[in-house]
Scaffold this active site. Structure first.
Site, PDB file in Angstrom:
ATOM      1  N   GLY A  20       0.787  -1.223   0.000  1.00  0.00           N
ATOM      2  CA  GLY A  20       0.000   0.000   0.000  1.00  0.00           C
ATOM      3  C   GLY A  20       0.820   1.274   0.000  1.00  0.00           C
ATOM      4  O   GLY A  20       0.268   2.372  -0.057  1.00  0.00           O
TER       5      GLY A  20
ATOM      6  N   ARG B 150       6.639 -15.942  -2.772  1.00  0.00           N
ATOM      7  CA  ARG B 150       6.867 -16.552  -1.460  1.00  0.00           C
ATOM      8  C   ARG B 150       5.602 -17.262  -1.012  1.00  0.00           C
ATOM      9  O   ARG B 150       4.567 -17.226  -1.680  1.00  0.00           O
ATOM     10  CB  ARG B 150       7.215 -15.465  -0.439  1.00  0.00           C
ATOM     11  CG  ARG B 150       6.147 -14.373  -0.375  1.00  0.00           C
ATOM     12  CD  ARG B 150       6.295 -13.470   0.817  1.00  0.00           C
ATOM     13  NE  ARG B 150       5.450 -12.301   0.745  1.00  0.00           N
ATOM     14  CZ  ARG B 150       4.163 -12.261   1.046  1.00  0.00           C
ATOM     15  NH1 ARG B 150       3.541 -13.371   1.436  1.00  0.00           N
ATOM     16  NH2 ARG B 150       3.471 -11.139   0.964  1.00  0.00           N
TER      17      ARG B 150
END
Length: 450
Positions: free
Chosen positions: A166, A292
């Protein structure tokens, strides 16, 4: 060759990796900071090694300390979990150059997907649907900027190529605000990420956050494990996740997943990965790829029966995946609530010692946590202390089980956000499903408004 795994992370994900190692009969070493040294999951590990002080920069983010710990303990593999160094290409490269195995994709893939401009270009080349946007890094020339934005169509969002979580984003509604917004975001990106490159995308008004889980081995096999909905977010941080995404056409998921798998083949991707999309008006638009393990991976494990962490370890050891797309079946619905040590109203962290911890036994409940009565939640790290995951025959069943689970989890000594989750599960909009990424933030803002 007999392998040994250094777990280069902490908390509930460290304990999750420990369980996967035990399922594969792999010896492991738990790395820990001085703050985490007394924790039960550290003391009960096969072996543990202290890598530095409580401050993350001097322990879990210290590449040299982790590599030294691997060599000192005879570990041959390093699992980074999520967060910390899990998506740092330089760490993956350092691990490989030291003759160790990084449990994750090659450094080049991490680097390519970590740069949002590069990732977008890779997806376009593989026909993965992307939001209309700029073709590369934004120029400095104001006239060229205005021409790019006009072609995309307002509103647009300025994004930092190296951004994430963000940060490094700014919405622009009109042409008159564009030049200043780009200048401000460029300076923020330079200060926060050391990279001032920006790009533009059309700003979607009411999107949902939908993601696709993939697994790729080093033998040419790439499969997807379906989708998740992660739209319930606060300040770009996920709060509740579920699988599959309610109301999203399954044929669309299959079509887009096929393109994602082609993108993985095109870049020789290896390991687990997640393609993140915004979903609006029946269309999926790529925003980024996480190279990941995801916090929310258990909901996918629940509906597929695939152990994603064990798959990561097997792939890293060079084994074939042993699965084809036809082997993957989807059963029921799963929901995950992230349990944080934080005030349920202000959502500020609440570190301290847990004086009581108990949880119910409910069919379909999986509780991922490293805490217990007597455990001290340290103030230096993320406030996540556990995850409640419920699996049911359908979404309604999963929600019912989750409500029972949350009612039965008892914690004393610290504040938690369990009350927030209980309130959200009773919300009629959330019960119906399909809410956008701004729903939770708006809801919480309305509740705290004077």
């Amino acid at each position: 060759m007999t392998h040994k795994v250094l777990i280069a992370n902490r908390g509930e994900i460290a304990l999750r990796i420990q369980r996967a190692c035990r399922s594969l009969n792999l010896p492991f070493v738990q790395a820990c900071s001085e703050a985490d040294l007394p924790a039960r999951y550290v003391q009960m590990a096969d072996e543990h090694i202290c890598i530095g002080p409580a401050r993350a920069a001097q322990s879990y983010l210290d590449r040299a300390a982790l590599i030294a710990a691997a060599h000192a303990t005879g570990a041959t593999m390093v699992h980074p979990g999520y967060g910390f160094l899990s998506e740092q290409a330089q760490f993956a490269q350092d691990v490989a150059e030291e003759g160790l195995i990084f449990v994750g994709p090659p450094a080049d893939a991490i680097r390519r997907m970590g740069d949002k401009i590069s990732a977008r270009q890779c997806m376009i080349a593989s026909d993965v649907p992307c939001i209309p946007g700029s073709e590369g890094a934004l120029p400095d020339d104001p006239d060229a900027l205005r021409a790019i934005a006009a072609r995309i169509g307002y509103p647009v969002i300025v994004k930092a190529s190296a951004g994430g979580g963000g940060r490094g984003m700014r919405v622009v509604e009109t042409e008159s605000a564009l030049t200043e917004a780009v200048a401000l975001t460029r300076e923020e990106a330079r200060n926060a990420f050391g990279n001032s490159e920006l790009y533009l995308e059309r700003y979607l008004i009411t999107p949902r956050h939908v993601e696709l889980q993939v697994l790729c081995d080093g033998h040419g096999t790439c499969i997807h494990l379906g989708d998740r909905d992660c739209s319930l977010q606060r300040r770009h941080q996920k709060v509740i996740e579920e699988a599959p995404a309610p109301g999203v056409d399954r044929d669309l998921i299959d079509r887009v997943a096929a393109r994602c798998l082609q993108a993985c083949r095109d870049m020789s991707y290896r390991g687990a990965g997640t393609f993140e999309f915004l979903y609006e008006d029946g269309a999926l638009y790529f925003i980024e790829m996480n190279t990941r393990l995801q916090v929310e991976h258990p909901v996918t494990e629940a509906i597929t029966g695939v152990d994603i962490v064990a798959a990561q370890l097997r792939i890293a050891m060079g084994e074939p995946l042993g699965l084809t797309q036809e082997d993957i079946t989807f059963s029921g619905h799963a929901i995950e609530c992230r349990i944080n040590a934080e005030d349920p109203k202000t959502l500020t962290p609440s570190p301290g010692t847990i004086s009581h911890w108990s949880a119910p036994e409910i069919d379909g409940l999986r509780l991922e946590t490293h805490v217990y009565a007597g455990y001290t939640v340290p103030p230096q790290y993320d406030s996540l202390i556990g995850k409640a995951i419920t699996h049911g025959a359908d979404r309604s069943d999963a929600i019912t089980r989750m409500a029972l689970a949350l009612d039965g989890i008892k914690v004393a000594g610290i504040a938690t956000n369990i009350a927030l989750h209980q309130r959200l599960l009773r919300d009629p909009v959330i019960a119906r499903g399909g809410m956008g990424i701004s729903y939770l933030g708006t809801l919480l803002a309305e509740e705290t408004a004077p």
